[in-house]
Design a protein around this motif. Structure first.
Motif, short mmCIF file in Angstrom:
data_model
loop_
_atom_site.label_atom_id
_atom_site.label_comp_id
_atom_site.label_asym_id
_atom_site.label_seq_id
_atom_site.Cartn_x
_atom_site.Cartn_y
_atom_site.Cartn_z
N VAL A 34 0.68 -1.12 -0.03
CA VAL A 34 -0.05 -0.05 -0.01
C VAL A 34 0.61 1.20 0.04
CG1 VAL A 34 -1.95 1.45 1.31
CG2 VAL A 34 -2.00 -1.33 1.18
N ASP A 35 0.85 2.19 -0.99
CA ASP A 35 1.50 3.35 -1.32
C ASP A 35 0.71 4.36 -0.88
OD1 ASP A 35 2.80 5.54 -2.05
OD2 ASP A 35 3.39 4.91 -4.14
N HIS A 36 0.80 5.04 0.49
CA HIS A 36 -0.04 5.99 0.99
C HIS A 36 0.21 7.40 0.21
CE1 HIS A 36 -1.59 3.61 4.10
NE2 HIS A 36 -0.37 3.25 4.44
N THR A 37 1.22 7.71 -0.30
CA THR A 37 1.57 9.03 -0.86
C THR A 37 0.88 8.96 -2.37
OG1 THR A 37 3.72 9.07 0.03
CG2 THR A 37 3.40 10.41 -1.91
N HIS A 38 1.06 7.97 -3.07
CA HIS A 38 0.21 7.97 -4.44
C HIS A 38 -1.06 7.27 -4.48
CE1 HIS A 38 4.35 8.18 -5.08
NE2 HIS A 38 4.14 9.35 -5.65
N GLU A 39 -1.58 6.94 -3.09
CA GLU A 39 -2.89 6.32 -3.07
C GLU A 39 -3.25 5.11 -4.05
OE1 GLU A 39 -5.95 9.67 -3.13
OE2 GLU A 39 -4.98 10.40 -1.39
N GLN A 40 -2.19 4.00 -3.92
CA GLN A 40 -2.47 2.98 -4.84
C GLN A 40 -1.92 1.73 -3.92
OE1 GLN A 40 -0.11 3.90 -8.26
NE2 GLN A 40 1.81 3.46 -7.37
N GLN A 41 -2.50 0.71 -4.56
CA GLN A 41 -2.08 -0.47 -3.87
C GLN A 41 -1.44 -1.51 -4.94
OE1 GLN A 41 -5.09 -2.38 -1.70
NE2 GLN A 41 -3.93 -4.12 -0.93
N GLY A 42 -0.65 -2.39 -4.61
CA GLY A 42 0.28 -3.35 -5.45
C GLY A 42 1.49 -3.23 -5.65
N ARG A 43 2.60 -4.18 -5.85
CA ARG A 43 3.97 -3.97 -5.84
C ARG A 43 4.49 -3.51 -7.35
NH1 ARG A 43 6.45 -9.56 -4.33
NH2 ARG A 43 5.15 -10.08 -6.32
N ASP A 44 3.59 -4.03 -8.36
CA ASP A 44 3.75 -3.69 -9.51
C ASP A 44 3.57 -2.16 -9.82
OD1 ASP A 44 4.69 -6.04 -10.04
OD2 ASP A 44 2.75 -6.76 -11.24
N LYS A 45 2.30 -1.45 -9.14
CA LYS A 45 2.23 -0.02 -9.34
C LYS A 45 3.34 0.88 -8.54
CE LYS A 45 -2.68 -0.36 -9.79
NZ LYS A 45 -4.01 -0.12 -9.31
N PHE A 46 3.80 0.24 -7.59
CA PHE A 46 5.05 0.86 -6.84
C PHE A 46 6.12 0.81 -7.46
CE2 PHE A 46 8.00 0.58 -3.09
CZ PHE A 46 7.78 1.84 -2.64
N ASP A 87 12.15 12.06 -20.97
CA ASP A 87 10.77 12.59 -20.63
C ASP A 87 10.05 12.01 -19.43
OD1 ASP A 87 10.53 13.88 -23.28
OD2 ASP A 87 10.36 11.97 -24.23
N TRP A 88 9.37 12.76 -18.84
CA TRP A 88 8.98 12.37 -17.52
C TRP A 88 7.60 12.53 -17.66
CZ3 TRP A 88 8.26 15.55 -12.80
CH2 TRP A 88 7.97 14.94 -11.44
N ASN A 89 6.65 11.48 -17.22
CA ASN A 89 5.02 11.43 -17.26
C ASN A 89 4.63 11.60 -15.84
OD1 ASN A 89 2.35 11.06 -17.52
ND2 ASN A 89 2.75 9.69 -19.22
N LEU A 90 3.92 12.96 -15.49
CA LEU A 90 3.48 13.19 -14.20
C LEU A 90 1.95 13.42 -14.38
CD1 LEU A 90 4.07 14.14 -11.51
CD2 LEU A 90 4.04 16.61 -12.11
N PHE A 91 1.44 12.33 -13.52
CA PHE A 91 -0.01 12.21 -13.48
C PHE A 91 -0.65 12.32 -14.99
CE2 PHE A 91 1.37 14.69 -9.66
CZ PHE A 91 1.13 13.63 -8.83
N GLY A 92 -0.27 11.64 -15.74
CA GLY A 92 -0.66 11.62 -17.25
C GLY A 92 -0.07 12.66 -17.93
#
Length: 151
Positions: A34-46, A87-92
């Protein structure tokens, strides 16, 4: 696990991604992290966050400045540096390279259970980060209140 063993896990994790060894996620991060900063769950997303960061900042490096552990929790203060050359993708939103080098203090917190990171997050100064990249700048009033010497 002891506080020292938990600190060793975080040291290994930071050292591995500083060396671009993202295979460490399989060993040290729980599948349902659980990634509290980016409000997401899952190892692959992290893990994907690191992949995206390394695309935008290929020389990104985090130097451990201090670490505290108590029970299942570890807090680590780092000094991060990197140059925005990719290139850096920030929030899409794709942000083209600026060539700017940044330095940013950050604090991470992680909970470790049975040798795996199960949750965590970070605290950092996003305003200063975006200012160093040249994406924002202070107004005249802001410049008078927050001089570079006050920093």
């Amino acid at each position: 696990m002891s506080a020292e063993k938990n600190k060793a896990i975080i040291r290994r994790f930071i050292e591995a991604y500083n060396n671009r060894n993202l295979d460490i996620f399989e060993e040290l991060v729980a599948p349902d992290y659980v990634d509290h900063t980016h409000e997401q769950q899952g190892r692959d997303k992290f893990k994907q966050l690191f992949t995206l960061a390394f695309e935008g900042f290929p020389d990104w490096y985090e130097s451990i400045e201090d670490m505290i552990a108590e029970g299942e929790w570890v807090w680590v203060r780092v000094e991060a540096t990197g140059t925005h050359t990719g290139d850096w993708n920030l929030f899409g939103v794709p942000l083209p390279p600026t060539g700017n080098k940044i330095t940013m203090p950050m604090v991470f917190f992680f909970r470790i259970v049975d040798g795996k990171m199960v949750e965590g997050g970070e605290l950092d100064d996003q305003l200063n980060f975006f200012e160093q990249l040249g994406f924002i700048e202070y107004t005249e009033k802001g410049k008078s209140l927050f001089t570079e010497d006050s920093g």
